[in-house]
Design an enzyme around this catalytic site. Sequence first.
Site, PDB file in Angstrom:
ATOM      1  N   GLU A  61       0.778  -1.124   0.119  1.00  0.00           N
ATOM      2  CA  GLU A  61       0.003  -0.060   0.052  1.00  0.00           C
ATOM      3  C   GLU A  61       0.822   1.408   0.059  1.00  0.00           C
ATOM      4  O   GLU A  61       1.965   1.190   0.539  1.00  0.00           O
ATOM      5  CB  GLU A  61      -0.974  -0.148   1.210  1.00  0.00           C
ATOM      6  CG  GLU A  61      -1.876  -0.938   1.066  1.00  0.00           C
ATOM      7  CD  GLU A  61      -2.961  -1.170   2.249  1.00  0.00           C
ATOM      8  OE1 GLU A  61      -4.116  -1.188   1.934  1.00  0.00           O
ATOM      9  OE2 GLU A  61      -2.544  -1.280   3.426  1.00  0.00           O
TER      10      GLU A  61
ATOM     11  N   CYS B 224       3.333   8.476   1.212  1.00  0.00           N
ATOM     12  CA  CYS B 224       3.830   7.633   1.992  1.00  0.00           C
ATOM     13  C   CYS B 224       3.937   6.237   1.410  1.00  0.00           C
ATOM     14  O   CYS B 224       3.119   5.648   1.069  1.00  0.00           O
ATOM     15  CB  CYS B 224       2.848   7.663   3.085  1.00  0.00           C
ATOM     16  SG  CYS B 224       3.065   6.834   4.566  1.00  0.00           S
TER      17      CYS B 224
ATOM     18  N   CYS C  87       0.402  -1.978  15.610  1.00  0.00           N
ATOM     19  CA  CYS C  87       0.459  -1.768  14.111  1.00  0.00           C
ATOM     20  C   CYS C  87      -0.168  -3.013  13.502  1.00  0.00           C
ATOM     21  O   CYS C  87       0.365  -3.855  13.480  1.00  0.00           O
ATOM     22  CB  CYS C  87       2.046  -1.644  13.768  1.00  0.00           C
ATOM     23  SG  CYS C  87       2.263  -1.248  12.082  1.00  0.00           S
TER      24      CYS C  87
HETATM   25  N1  SAH Z   1       8.445   0.707  10.722  1.00  0.00           N
HETATM   26  C1  SAH Z   1       8.891   2.314  10.724  1.00  0.00           C
HETATM   27  C2  SAH Z   1       7.945   3.087   9.522  1.00  0.00           C
HETATM   28  C3  SAH Z   1       6.480   2.442   9.751  1.00  0.00           C
HETATM   29  S1  SAH Z   1       5.471   3.041  11.010  1.00  0.00           S
HETATM   30  C4  SAH Z   1       8.626   2.923  12.080  1.00  0.00           C
HETATM   31  O1  SAH Z   1       8.588   2.080  13.276  1.00  0.00           O
HETATM   32  O2  SAH Z   1       8.914   4.153  12.365  1.00  0.00           O
HETATM   33  C5  SAH Z   1       5.201   4.801  10.804  1.00  0.00           C
HETATM   34  C6  SAH Z   1       4.698   5.374  12.298  1.00  0.00           C
HETATM   35  O3  SAH Z   1       3.140   4.897  12.324  1.00  0.00           O
HETATM   36  C7  SAH Z   1       5.459   4.688  13.382  1.00  0.00           C
HETATM   37  O4  SAH Z   1       5.749   5.844  14.175  1.00  0.00           O
HETATM   38  C8  SAH Z   1       4.323   4.024  14.461  1.00  0.00           C
HETATM   39  O5  SAH Z   1       4.715   4.082  15.605  1.00  0.00           O
HETATM   40  C9  SAH Z   1       3.103   4.590  13.772  1.00  0.00           C
HETATM   41  N2  SAH Z   1       2.066   4.093  13.771  1.00  0.00           N
HETATM   42  C10 SAH Z   1       1.756   2.551  13.784  1.00  0.00           C
HETATM   43  N3  SAH Z   1       0.456   2.067  13.853  1.00  0.00           N
HETATM   44  C11 SAH Z   1      -0.145   3.231  14.108  1.00  0.00           C
HETATM   45  C12 SAH Z   1      -1.377   3.301  14.581  1.00  0.00           C
HETATM   46  N4  SAH Z   1      -2.285   2.028  14.356  1.00  0.00           N
HETATM   47  N5  SAH Z   1      -1.791   4.716  14.712  1.00  0.00           N
HETATM   48  C13 SAH Z   1      -0.990   5.584  14.839  1.00  0.00           C
HETATM   49  N6  SAH Z   1       0.415   5.562  14.491  1.00  0.00           N
HETATM   50  C14 SAH Z   1       0.771   4.163  14.087  1.00  0.00           C
END
Ligand code: SAH
Length: 347
Positions: free
Chosen positions: A94, A107, A121
């Site tokens: 995605e 993104c 996540c």
């Molecule tokens: N693996 C990398 C990039 C992907 S996640 C990382 O960990 O940074 C990108 C951002 O989304 C991260 O800061 C993560 O903490 C946040 N994130 C993941 N799931 C989320 C959710 N359900 N709601 C809000 N932020 C979320």
Amino acid sequence: MKSNLPHFLALSFEEIEALGMKLGWKPYRIAQVLAWVYKRYVTDIDAMSDLSKADRLLLSESVTLAPLEIVSRQKSIDGTEKFLFALADGLQIETVLIRDERRRTLCISSQVGCTLDCTFCLTAQMGLKRNLRSDEILNQILTVQSLLSDDERIGNIVLMGMGEPIANLSALQKALVWMISQSGFDLASRRVTVSTAGMIPQIEKLLDGPVDVNLSISLNATTDAVRTLLMPKVNRLYPLKDLLAACRRFRLPPRRSITFEYVMLEGVNDSLEDADRLIVLTQGIRCKVNLIPFNYYPGAPYHCSPEAVILRFQNQLLQAKVRTTIRKSKGQDILAACGQLKGQFAK
Ligand code: SAH
């Protein structure tokens, strides 16, 4: 049509030059092709109208320029669009286009799934299928930009889609070079952000590598107990003390600062004690804190902190002179917001 040819986006500058030599081309021909791809976003070699038919044929016998296959394209009421792409092997990723008044931010994903098992996540639930190749990372940009009208230009890239970008460091670095080089997409390096869960050795390699980009680190907690609950794999390997010590050591380019992302989870990491600990943890680091309201998805084990709690948390940090912003969530109605990406499984 399936093709076994290498993708043009997979080639380094040197490889493109070598290809031009092989085809018996003058150097300007290479410049023309690069401009068609990286400046005019064509995904069809036959559209390169200032190349002779013979040259187009030669090129198309050596490389493919196929865009990613669109499985679905959903548009949110706020203008955000989520693309589900199928890769040549049928796996899906995605990509999210975020529209602000002026800015277009893409993104992008770096892996199909993820190994890290962060408990909040959605991508984690897929496990890791495989790393993306550099051309698959870049093709998310080319494919989406090729669909936009001339007045919509993607100016910001965030590696915050599916996957842990620096767990796929060599493909990431290859792709970053084309994002910011002048003959590539020519984005300002301050407009490209790599977000990581905090794998220290790979961050160091990225910072020592050929491209300067913005660094975001997903901190998400202020004690090891809570961080291990939220981010079990990363925090066991690189606990908070080590991570923040590394941040103090990193040699950032001038005027750059680290962004700490902090997802706000009700009753988990959103107390004033957490805010106070965060103030101490970030002391002495050139940084900014970005609070991310948790985006709920069906079955999620957490809830977003109430707005008043997020504002109170922000205020506490601001009073201690820690730069702190709250991320505006976009695309929630189409599950395109942070942490809501999960490719449908191809059977
Ligand atoms: N693996 C990398 C990039 C992907 S996640 C990382 O960990 O940074 C990108 C951002 O989304 C991260 O800061 C993560 O903490 C946040 N994130 C993941 N799931 C989320 C959710 N359900 N709601 C809000 N932020 C979320």
